[in-house]
Design a protein around this motif. Structure first.
Motif, PDB file in Angstrom:
ATOM      1  N   PHE A   3      63.387  35.655  34.971  1.00 12.34           N
ATOM      2  CA  PHE A   3      63.843  36.768  35.797  1.00 12.34           C
ATOM      3  C   PHE A   3      62.751  37.824  35.923  1.00 12.34           C
ATOM      4  CE2 PHE A   3      66.593  39.461  37.968  1.00 12.34           C
ATOM      5  CZ  PHE A   3      66.566  40.733  37.405  1.00 12.34           C
ATOM      6  N   ALA A   4      62.053  38.134  34.800  1.00  6.31           N
ATOM      7  CA  ALA A   4      60.992  39.128  34.825  1.00  6.31           C
ATOM      8  C   ALA A   4      59.864  38.690  35.747  1.00  6.31           C
ATOM      9  CB  ALA A   4      60.461  39.369  33.410  1.00  6.31           C
ATOM     10  N   GLN A   5      59.504  37.410  35.662  1.00  7.70           N
ATOM     11  CA  GLN A   5      58.438  36.910  36.533  1.00  7.70           C
ATOM     12  C   GLN A   5      58.881  36.947  37.984  1.00  7.70           C
ATOM     13  OE1 GLN A   5      55.350  36.172  35.673  1.00  7.70           O
ATOM     14  NE2 GLN A   5      54.863  35.787  37.814  1.00  7.70           N
ATOM     15  N   SER A   6      60.129  36.595  38.241  1.00  2.75           N
ATOM     16  CA  SER A   6      60.648  36.632  39.606  1.00  2.75           C
ATOM     17  C   SER A   6      60.598  38.044  40.169  1.00  2.75           C
ATOM     18  CB  SER A   6      62.091  36.116  39.629  1.00  2.75           C
ATOM     19  OG  SER A   6      62.659  36.257  40.904  1.00  2.75           O
ATOM     20  N   GLN A  22      58.477  39.301  43.424  1.00  4.25           N
ATOM     21  CA  GLN A  22      59.124  39.973  44.544  1.00  4.25           C
ATOM     22  C   GLN A  22      58.505  41.338  44.799  1.00  4.25           C
ATOM     23  OE1 GLN A  22      63.458  39.951  44.459  1.00  4.25           O
ATOM     24  NE2 GLN A  22      63.462  38.007  43.384  1.00  4.25           N
ATOM     25  N   ALA A  23      58.136  42.045  43.713  1.00  8.40           N
ATOM     26  CA  ALA A  23      57.520  43.363  43.854  1.00  8.40           C
ATOM     27  C   ALA A  23      56.124  43.259  44.465  1.00  8.40           C
ATOM     28  CB  ALA A  23      57.441  44.048  42.494  1.00  8.40           C
ATOM     29  N   ALA A  24      55.472  42.103  44.298  1.00  5.32           N
ATOM     30  CA  ALA A  24      54.109  41.929  44.809  1.00  5.32           C
ATOM     31  C   ALA A  24      54.074  41.687  46.312  1.00  5.32           C
ATOM     32  CB  ALA A  24      53.434  40.766  44.092  1.00  5.32           C
ATOM     33  N   ILE A  25      55.202  41.288  46.883  1.00  8.10           N
ATOM     34  CA  ILE A  25      55.245  41.011  48.319  1.00  8.10           C
ATOM     35  C   ILE A  25      54.986  42.306  49.089  1.00  8.10           C
ATOM     36  CG2 ILE A  25      56.735  40.309  50.231  1.00  8.10           C
ATOM     37  CD1 ILE A  25      58.127  38.398  48.269  1.00  8.10           C
ATOM     38  N   THR A  47      47.783  40.567  52.913  1.00  7.48           N
ATOM     39  CA  THR A  47      49.228  40.394  52.779  1.00  7.48           C
ATOM     40  C   THR A  47      49.574  39.353  51.725  1.00  7.48           C
ATOM     41  OG1 THR A  47      49.568  40.963  55.115  1.00  7.48           O
ATOM     42  CG2 THR A  47      51.353  39.791  54.020  1.00  7.48           C
ATOM     43  N   VAL A  48      50.509  39.717  50.859  1.00  5.30           N
ATOM     44  CA  VAL A  48      51.097  38.771  49.909  1.00  5.30           C
ATOM     45  C   VAL A  48      52.528  38.525  50.366  1.00  5.30           C
ATOM     46  CG1 VAL A  48      51.787  38.351  47.523  1.00  5.30           C
ATOM     47  CG2 VAL A  48      49.675  39.612  48.003  1.00  5.30           C
ATOM     48  N   GLU A  95      48.521  43.251  39.538  1.00  6.50           N
ATOM     49  CA  GLU A  95      48.351  44.435  38.708  1.00  6.50           C
ATOM     50  C   GLU A  95      49.355  45.489  39.157  1.00  6.50           C
ATOM     51  OE1 GLU A  95      44.268  45.635  38.872  1.00  6.50           O
ATOM     52  OE2 GLU A  95      43.575  43.889  37.741  1.00  6.50           O
ATOM     53  N   THR A  96      49.493  46.550  38.401  1.00  2.00           N
ATOM     54  CA  THR A  96      50.412  47.621  38.776  1.00  2.00           C
ATOM     55  C   THR A  96      49.879  48.358  40.003  1.00  2.00           C
ATOM     56  OG1 THR A  96      51.066  47.916  36.463  1.00  2.00           O
ATOM     57  CG2 THR A  96      51.575  49.703  38.001  1.00  2.00           C
ATOM     58  N   GLY A  97      50.596  48.257  41.110  1.00  2.00           N
ATOM     59  CA  GLY A  97      50.186  48.937  42.333  1.00  2.00           C
ATOM     60  C   GLY A  97      48.967  48.361  43.007  1.00  2.00           C
ATOM     61  N   ALA A  98      48.602  47.128  42.656  1.00  4.75           N
ATOM     62  CA  ALA A  98      47.399  46.525  43.239  1.00  4.75           C
ATOM     63  C   ALA A  98      47.384  45.026  42.957  1.00  4.75           C
ATOM     64  CB  ALA A  98      46.141  47.174  42.663  1.00  4.75           C
TER      65      ALA A  98
END
Length: 322
Positions: free
Chosen positions: A23-26, A30-33, A44-45, A83-86
Motif C-alpha cells: 500500500f505504501a509503495q502504491s 500514485q503521488a509521483a504521477i 511527465t510520469v 524523491e520528495t517533490g522531485a
C-alpha cells in the motif's frame, strides 16, 4: 490502476488483507504521477496498465521497472528515482510542478488588484463587427431539454481560474440544436454508467474579454481572443465532463477543469489508464453527435454549426427574463 483494481485493493486494505508495504509503495507511485522540470517542455510520469511510464527528456512513453526503494530501471537503459517533490532522472533532479495551479495563481493575483474595474472595462468594450447572414439565436436552458444533465457552473461562483463570480446565476444555455444533441449524448452514455456534468456553455462576450485581459500572453492558448469572438459566445460550445450514475460524483480525468497546462490537452499522454479511458469515452460520445473537441482542452467541445450564429452579449439576467 483501474477503477476495479482500486476498489478491490481498498476493500482488501479495509479488511486488513493488503500488505502495508504494498500500500505504501502504491501511494508513492500514485503521488509521483504528474509533471516535472521545465514548463516549456515538461517531463511527465504517468501510469499505464499498472506500471509507471515516463515521457519527455528524450523518452517517449517509456516503461519503468521497479527495483525497490523508489528506484526504477528505465526500459532501454537508465534509472529514475522517486524523491520528495522531485524525481532524479539519470542523476538529474527534476522538481515537481503543478503548472496549471501556478498560472491560475498569477491570474487570480492580477484580477484581485481591481476586479470592479476589470468588469467595468469589459462591459464598456465593443464586440467585433460581423459580416454575412447569421441564424437567429435560440438559446435554451439545457436542463429543460434533458433534466438528468448535471450542472457545476464554475463561473457562477468563485471556484474558477479568475477567482471571482462572473455569471449572475448557475445555468447552461446552448443553441437549441446543440442542446438537443447533448441530450441524446447524455442518454447514450447511460449504457456505460455515465451522465454529463456541464461546467460552462453560453458565455457573454464581456466575460471572454475579461478572460483575455487577465490571462498572461503565454497562456492565452486556453482562452478565446475577444476580437474574434468565442464559440461559447455563440452558444455553440460546451465545457463538460462525466459523472458516475451510481455515485452521482464527477469522475477523475487527466487534468482539472480549466487547468492551464499541457495536462489539459485532448491527447495528453499522462495521468492514469482509467482517466484516459474516461476521457476517450467522453470524446467518442460527443464526436458521434456533431461536436468536436478543442485540442488544448479535453473538456471543451464545439458544435458543428457554431459559425452560423452571432456573438452573444446578453448577461444571464437578461436571458432569464427573455
Amino acid at each position: 490502476m483501474t477503477d476495479l483494481v482500486r476498489r478491490s485493493f481498498l476493500a482488501l486494505t479495509a479488511a486488513g488483507l493488503a500488505a502495508p508495504a504494498a500500500f505504501a509503495q502504491s501511494r508513492a507511485e500514485q503521488a509521483a504521477i504528474g509533471q516535472y522540470g521545465d514548463k516549456a517542455a515538461p517531463f511527465t510520469v504517468f501510469e499505464q496498465d499498472g506500471a509507471l511510464h515516463i515521457d519527455g527528456e528524450g523518452f517517449k512513453a517509456t516503461r519503468l521497472n521497479a527495483l525497490g526503494g523508489g528506484r526504477y530501471a528505465i526500459a532501454g537503459g537508465g534509472e529514475l528515482i522517486l524523491e520528495t517533490g522531485a524525481v532524479r532522472l539519470n542523476g538529474k533532479v527534476l522538481a515537481f510542478h503543478d503548472f496549471g495551479a501556478e498560472v491560475e495563481a498569477a491570474i487570480r493575483k492580477a484580477v484581485r488588484a481591481d476586479p470592479a474595474l476589470l468588469r467595468q472595462r469589459a462591459l464598456a468594450a465593443t464586440p467585433p463587427a460581423e459580416t454575412g447572414d447569421k441564424l437567429a439565436s435560440d438559446l435554451v436552458d439545457v436542463t429543460t431539454i434533458t433534466p438528468g444533465i448535471k450542472l457545476d457552473i464554475r463561473y457562477a461562483g468563485a471556484n474558477n481560474f479568475m477567482g471571482i463570480p462572473l455569471y449572475e446565476k448557475s445555468a447552461a444555455y446552448l443553441q437549441r440544436p446543440a442542446a438537443e444533441a447533448l441530450g441524446r449524448i447524455h442518454r447514450a452514455l447511460a449504457a456505460k454508467g455515465y451522465g454529463l456534468l456541464i461546467h460552462d456553455a453560453y458565455r457573454p462576450w464581456s466575460v471572454t474579454w475579461m478572460f483575455w485581459e487577465a490571462t498572461p500572453t503565454e497562456a492565452r492558448i486556453f482562452v478565446a481572443d475577444p476580437t474574434q469572438g468565442s464559440r461559447h459566445n455563440r452558444g455553440c460550445a460546451v465545457d463538460l465532463t462525466l459523472y458516475d450514475l451510481e455515485t452521482g460524483q464527477p469522475v477523475e480525468m487527466p487534468s482539472r477543469y480549466d487547468e492551464f497546462s499541457t495536462r489539459a490537452y485532448a491527447d495528453f499522454v499522462g495521468g492514469t489508464t482509467a482517466q484516459r479511458e474516461r476521457r476517450a469515452v467522453l470524446r467518442q460520445a460527443m464526436e458521434a453527435d456533431g461536436f468536436t473537441v478543442y485540442a488544448e482542452e479535453w473538456w471543451h467541445f464545439d458544435y458543428r454549426d457554431y459559425r452560423r450564429y452571432p456573438i452573444g452579449t446578453k448577461t444571464f439576467t437578461e436571458l432569464a427574463v427573455g
